[in-house]
Design a protein around this motif. Structure first.
Motif: not given
Length: 66
Positions: A25-27, A32-38, A55-57
């Motif tokens: 849920g937190q991931v 959704h908030e843009g804090r993890l690159p997809i 890689v981006a992370l």
């Protein structure tokens, strides 16, 4: 946060949750908030599962100033 990243450039939300210890849920909230690159989704497939760009992370972490 320190974790052993898998040898693949993209991972599912579930796999990232397992690696990082962050709940699914937190991931999802972080995506959704843009804090993890997809990885960009395929045009015309809005229900495609998001894949986290490891890689981006990793690059973001390497560029961090401490």
């Amino acid at each position: 946060m320190v974790f052993n990243a898998p040898l693949c450039p993209f991972v599912t939300v579930q796999k990232f949750s397992e690696i990082s210890g962050i709940t699914i849920g937190q991931v999802n909230k972080m995506i959704h908030e843009g804090r993890l690159p997809i990885r960009p989704k395929t045009p015309g497939k809005p229900k495609e599962k998001p894949l986290i760009n490891m890689v981006a992370l990793s690059n973001e972490g390497a560029d961090a100033i401490f």
